[in-house]
Design an enzyme around this catalytic site. Structure first.
Site, short mmCIF file in Angstrom:
data_model
loop_
_atom_site.label_atom_id
_atom_site.label_comp_id
_atom_site.label_asym_id
_atom_site.label_seq_id
_atom_site.Cartn_x
_atom_site.Cartn_y
_atom_site.Cartn_z
CD GLU A 207 -25.15 36.96 32.79
OE1 GLU A 207 -24.97 38.01 32.15
OE2 GLU A 207 -24.66 35.87 32.46
CB CYS A 241 -27.81 45.22 31.80
SG CYS A 241 -28.23 43.91 30.65
#
Ligand code: NAD
Length: 453
Positions: A207, A241
């Site tokens: 991720e 993010c």
């Protein structure tokens, strides 16, 4: 072999983690332990990142409560053996899929949502029947310590444990041949983790991050777009993010949009440096990196900062070239560069000049523009007319593509990520056709050609 990996492998092989009732019990225990430590958790998130209790609750603690509840509800169904069809020529037989845990999983998490990004994968590890070793970030040390306390006080180390080590320890854990690695963090470290895991053929999820664009089309509701961009960009002071990294604004609505952006920043984060609900930058190193990005840029708004509290005012800059340093790396802070465009082709070519983003946001009321963007740009996930919320639902898989990641999770997808599909073909004894057995001759070939054509 790292002693912890050995211990967990032995425990896993006892089969203790397999029964679904055990997994549900452990998920309930995890939630209970969180409740008991909720105050400390919120305090630690404030100490690490200056997150207000509200922000920490919705994006970290509350998010995990919801994910645990979802998993407890769905686990009996998700973990069931799945029967599938069998081609008629193989009958009598049954075919089915067993959702098998991997074994010992290693979860490596970053500092920006230090609790959420550790516990969200942990839920999957438990739900799928694995044991887990957790490696949180050293930068968010207060939260890492509370995570360690929660796990150590409530679970046996052969089942769940926390390692607060650095690079060497992480490498040793991977080299001890854990059975799965779930990594959340930067592209650079992600590549190193993937290389290491691959050298042992250990499966992994990555991720990662990157530059997520946010497009403001001329047909958009400009006031609403500005409001939701401010919400998405300034959550955790931009250290998210999936934060909009840069804006692509249609030339015709640029002035109005910037005016609205300023209005909402002032409304939501008045006096940001002294504002208790406006987070700080994680370390002085990250703080300096962000200030360097501002050097020689044209400020449209903000720009002030305070070294002591490590806070940077929400800052809007105007960019005319993709070559600027601020466009060369993921910003990961409260700096918002604005570029303009005149047509949708320009948008596509700008975004394509970067690697596939983790998120993409599009504000538009034009169906054609929406279809063109969604069909022509590869990105992990995103929103039309909003920011961040694709991540907040358990019904959408969350993950990147290419440089922004491999694999996904959240909701049911978390269970899928932490279990593999083991296929079983169970053959009946009757009707054992001679056709399949040697010796093979033309007669058999002609017959088989009538069946498989
Ligand atoms: P990072 O890659 O520096 O660190 C992530 C984890 O890896 C930490 O636990 C760290 O201690 C460990 N680590 C660092 N170097 C290592 C090495 N050489 N070997 C083994 N382990 C190592 O990332 P970060 O600075 O903590 O987090 C920021 C990055 O994470 C940003 O790029 C952001 O976009 C990304 N991110 C992605 C997601 C997502 O869900 N896709 C979520 C949050 C953050």
């Amino acid at each position: 072999m790292h002693p912890l990996v050995l211990k967990q492998k032995e425990y896993y092989l006892t089969g203790a983690t397999r029964p679904v009732q055990y997994r549900i019990k452990m998920l309930k225990r995890l939630k209970q332990a969180m409740k008991e430590n909720e105050k400390e958790l919120l305090e630690s998130l404030y100490k690490d990142l200056g997150k207000s209790n509200y922000e920490a609750y919705i994006t970290e603690v509350g998010f995990i409560y919801q994910e645990i509840d979802h998993m407890i509800k769905r686990l009996p169904k998700l973990s069931k053996i799945k029967k599938v069809k069998t081609p008629w020529m193989y009958l009598p037989a049954k075919s089915f899929i067993i959702h098998e845990p991997y074994g010992v999983v290693l979860i490596i998490s970053p500092w920006n949502y230090p609790f959420q990004l550790t516990f969200a994968p942990l839920i999957g590890a438990i739900a799928a029947g694995n044991t887990a070793i957790i490696k949180p970030s050293r930068f968010s040390s207060h939260t890492s310590n509370v995570i360690k306390k929660i796990i150590e006080e409530n679970f046996k180390e052969e089942y769940l444990s926390v390692v607060l080590g650095g690079r060497e320890e992480t490498e040793e854990l991977i080299d001890s041949k854990v059975d799965y690695v779930f990594f959340t963090g930067s592209v650079q470290v992600g590549k190193a983790i993937a290389t290491r895991a691959s050298s042992h053929l250990i499966p992994y999820t990555l991720e990662l991050g990157g530059k997520s664009p946010c497009i403001i089309d001329k047909s958009a509701d400009i006031d609403l777009a500005a409001k939701r961009v401010v919400f998405g960009k300034l959550m955790n002071a931009g250290q998210t993010c999936v934060a909009p990294d840069y804006l692509l604004v249609h030339e015709s609505v640029k002035e109005l949009f910037i005016t609205k952006l300023k209005e909402y920043i002032n409304k939501y984060y008045p006096d940001p440096i002294n504002n208790e609900s406006y987070p700080k930058i994680i370390t002085s190193h990250h703080f300096e990196r962000l200030l360097n990005l501002l050097k020689e840029e044209k400020l449209l708004f903000g720009g002030s900062y305070d070294k002591k509290s490590q806070k940077i005012e929400p800052t809007i800059i105007e960019i005319n070239s993709l070559d600027r340093p601020v466009m060369q790396e993921e910003i990961f802070g409260p700096i918002l560069p604005i570029l303009t465009f005149n047509n949708v082709e320009e948008v596509i070519s700008t975004i394509r000049s970067f690697s596939h983003p983790l998120a993409l946001y599009l504000f538009t009321n034009d169906k054609f523009v929406e279809k063109t963007i969604l069909n022509n740009i590869t990105f992990g996930g995103g929103c039309v007319n909003d920011t961040l919320l694709h991540l907040a639902t358990p019904y959408l898989p969350f993950g990147g593509v290419g440089d922004s990641g491999i694999g996904n999770y959240h909701g049911d997808y978390t269970f899928k990520t932490f279990s593999r599909e083991k296929s079983v073909f169970k053959k009946g004894k009757a009707l054992d056709l001679a056709l399949r057995y040697p010796p093979y001759d033309d007669k058999k070939l002609n017959l088989i050609k009538k069946i498989i054509k």
